[in-house]
Design a protein around this motif. Structure first.
Motif, PDB file in Angstrom:
ATOM      1  N   ALA A  48      58.984  47.639  34.629  1.00 27.54           N
ATOM      2  CA  ALA A  48      57.842  48.462  35.056  1.00 27.54           C
ATOM      3  C   ALA A  48      57.503  48.207  36.517  1.00 27.54           C
ATOM      4  O   ALA A  48      57.192  49.133  37.277  1.00 27.54           O
ATOM      5  CB  ALA A  48      56.630  48.182  34.162  1.00 27.54           C
ATOM      6  N   VAL A  67      48.508  49.562  39.041  1.00 30.41           N
ATOM      7  CA  VAL A  67      49.378  50.678  38.668  1.00 30.41           C
ATOM      8  C   VAL A  67      50.078  50.418  37.340  1.00 30.41           C
ATOM      9  O   VAL A  67      50.260  51.327  36.539  1.00 30.41           O
ATOM     10  CB  VAL A  67      50.411  50.946  39.791  1.00 30.41           C
ATOM     11  CG1 VAL A  67      51.530  51.841  39.305  1.00 30.41           C
ATOM     12  CG2 VAL A  67      49.726  51.574  40.991  1.00 30.41           C
ATOM     13  N   ILE A  68      50.495  49.166  37.102  1.00 29.18           N
ATOM     14  CA  ILE A  68      51.176  48.897  35.844  1.00 29.18           C
ATOM     15  C   ILE A  68      50.278  48.153  34.857  1.00 29.18           C
ATOM     16  O   ILE A  68      50.761  47.621  33.857  1.00 29.18           O
ATOM     17  CB  ILE A  68      52.505  48.131  36.051  1.00 29.18           C
ATOM     18  CG1 ILE A  68      52.277  46.814  36.787  1.00 29.18           C
ATOM     19  CG2 ILE A  68      53.499  48.990  36.805  1.00 29.18           C
ATOM     20  CD1 ILE A  68      53.557  46.023  37.010  1.00 29.18           C
ATOM     21  N   ALA A  69      48.974  48.140  35.119  1.00 26.79           N
ATOM     22  CA  ALA A  69      48.011  47.527  34.206  1.00 26.79           C
ATOM     23  C   ALA A  69      48.413  46.098  33.883  1.00 26.79           C
ATOM     24  O   ALA A  69      48.539  45.698  32.737  1.00 26.79           O
ATOM     25  CB  ALA A  69      47.875  48.341  32.932  1.00 26.79           C
ATOM     26  N   PHE A  70      48.590  45.341  34.967  1.00 25.89           N
ATOM     27  CA  PHE A  70      49.181  44.034  34.838  1.00 25.89           C
ATOM     28  C   PHE A  70      48.293  43.031  35.544  1.00 25.89           C
ATOM     29  O   PHE A  70      47.850  43.291  36.639  1.00 25.89           O
ATOM     30  CB  PHE A  70      50.559  44.100  35.494  1.00 25.89           C
ATOM     31  CG  PHE A  70      51.434  43.016  35.038  1.00 25.89           C
ATOM     32  CD1 PHE A  70      52.150  43.176  33.879  1.00 25.89           C
ATOM     33  CD2 PHE A  70      51.517  41.849  35.744  1.00 25.89           C
ATOM     34  CE1 PHE A  70      52.953  42.153  33.436  1.00 25.89           C
ATOM     35  CE2 PHE A  70      52.303  40.832  35.296  1.00 25.89           C
ATOM     36  CZ  PHE A  70      53.023  40.981  34.142  1.00 25.89           C
ATOM     37  N   SER A 153      40.009  46.573  28.981  1.00 28.58           N
ATOM     38  CA  SER A 153      40.728  45.371  29.394  1.00 28.58           C
ATOM     39  C   SER A 153      40.657  45.239  30.905  1.00 28.58           C
ATOM     40  O   SER A 153      40.411  46.202  31.617  1.00 28.58           O
ATOM     41  CB  SER A 153      42.177  45.406  28.906  1.00 28.58           C
ATOM     42  OG  SER A 153      43.012  46.037  29.838  1.00 28.58           O
ATOM     43  N   ARG A 154      40.891  44.041  31.355  1.00 31.31           N
ATOM     44  CA  ARG A 154      40.678  43.733  32.758  1.00 31.31           C
ATOM     45  C   ARG A 154      41.755  44.329  33.642  1.00 31.31           C
ATOM     46  O   ARG A 154      42.760  43.709  33.956  1.00 31.31           O
ATOM     47  CB  ARG A 154      40.659  42.202  32.914  1.00 31.31           C
ATOM     48  CG  ARG A 154      40.490  41.708  34.328  1.00 31.31           C
ATOM     49  CD  ARG A 154      41.106  40.320  34.447  1.00 31.31           C
ATOM     50  NE  ARG A 154      40.724  39.638  35.675  1.00 31.31           N
ATOM     51  CZ  ARG A 154      41.292  38.525  36.104  1.00 31.31           C
ATOM     52  NH1 ARG A 154      42.227  37.944  35.402  1.00 31.31           N
ATOM     53  NH2 ARG A 154      40.917  37.968  37.230  1.00 31.31           N
ATOM     54  N   VAL A 155      41.553  45.566  34.050  1.00 30.53           N
ATOM     55  CA  VAL A 155      42.422  46.164  35.049  1.00 30.53           C
ATOM     56  C   VAL A 155      41.494  46.573  36.175  1.00 30.53           C
ATOM     57  O   VAL A 155      40.652  47.441  36.006  1.00 30.53           O
ATOM     58  CB  VAL A 155      43.162  47.387  34.496  1.00 30.53           C
ATOM     59  CG1 VAL A 155      44.030  47.990  35.559  1.00 30.53           C
ATOM     60  CG2 VAL A 155      43.996  46.987  33.302  1.00 30.53           C
TER      61      VAL A 155
END
Lengths: 170, 170
Positions: A48, A67-70, A153-155
């Motif tokens: 990703a 962008v990748i929710a990471f 969630s923490r994004v």
DNA sequence: TGTTGATTGACAGTATACTGACGATCTGGG
DNA sequence: CCCAGATCGTCAGTATACTGTCAATCAACA
């Protein structure tokens, strides 16, 4: 109709709980991905990240994490590993000494092209047991749910907002 | 109808991929769980382990890992943490020196009773953004998919098989 | 009975994932 | 220009998650 009596404290209640099913499906998805892609030594997250950097060359780590929710703190080690494999490179931003810009290397672009078919096979296999109509229904519901739950969630940033300064608006 | 042209290599393809949605939904589910249960200092996995031990007192670690679809090697540390919190205890099995049997302590049974409402709130919140009918549909499809994909990930035993010797067959 | 093969719990190594903190740096207000 | 607050990458600490390996133990068969 009366509300159901309190469920007994039993593992069967867990099996029917959304949280359990999501965890289980994530396990299965990763497992299938790794199986199809084992020739490439890339994890789903690394894949990703490569795609995102390919789509947004010169992105920085914080925006990439959006962008990748990471998670931002985890992303550091992912970037390190991709850099160690010579798939990406980091260049300091001239106008801001805090930021390091991310770019695919030639190797990175190459492996991305090569791995795509394996990834698509993997994605297909995840839903294969369902009837085609059910696959569509599930994807639709999941897309909706993830979108509506996005802020749970923490994004730190929504992907679109994160990319404003890159001038990639569609 | 012709097959679709090869999708461009773009992050948007990732957003629509099942693997991405499953990962994202798992993140969200854990986040909601931790938020609702933060007063109890229990993770989703620790909760599942407690429930399973409550349902099957005297289960051993290998069978527990099958029951909650949890990797055997990771389970060791989970058990350690639950033991450190005095929620479970381990007793050596008299007839097999390799095995350690797992039991809930009084504290473990107590916290389980207390945490249940928070867990149910969390499970409810995960699906809340969907219309009630869609929630049912999603759960049905997910249950089906996880069941049919069960062997795709490394779970050494099917839960039912794992429990034969415990004589809990329903 | 003795040895082979399987099982159990444990461990090392790698890779996510999140919280919270930190120094370096940038930005805006005074 | 200076300083307060925000942001960037990074790090420490904790908790999953998986592969592979190992010694101790058990079970089964020759």
């Amino acid at each position: 109709m009366p509300s159901k009596p309190a469920a007994p404290i039993t593992i069967d209640a867990v099996y029917a709980a959304p949280g359990y099913l999501f965890r289980r499906m994530q396990q299965i998805a990763v497992s299938i991905f790794m199986e199809e892609c084992k020739a490439f030594d890339l994890t789903p997250v690394q894949y990703a990240a490569l795609i995102a950097i390919h789509t947004h060359p010169g992105i920085d780590a914080t925006r990439l994490s959006a962008v990748i929710a990471f998670d931002r703190s985890t992303l550091g080690s992912v970037i390190e590993r991709l850099q160690a494999k010579d798939y990406i490179e980091r260049k300091p931003a001239p106008e801001d000494k805090r930021i390091k810009l991310l770019y695919l290397t030639k190797s990175g672009a190459a492996i991305l092209r090569e791995i795509i078919p394996a990834v698509e096979r993997a994605q297909g296999r995840m839903l294969e047991p369902l009837k085609p109509g059910d696959r569509k229904a599930l994807m639709g519901l999941l897309t909706q749910l993830v979108d509506l739950n996005n802020e749970a969630s923490r994004v730190p940033l929504r992907a679109e907002d994160a990319l404003e300064h890159l001038g990639k608006g569609g």
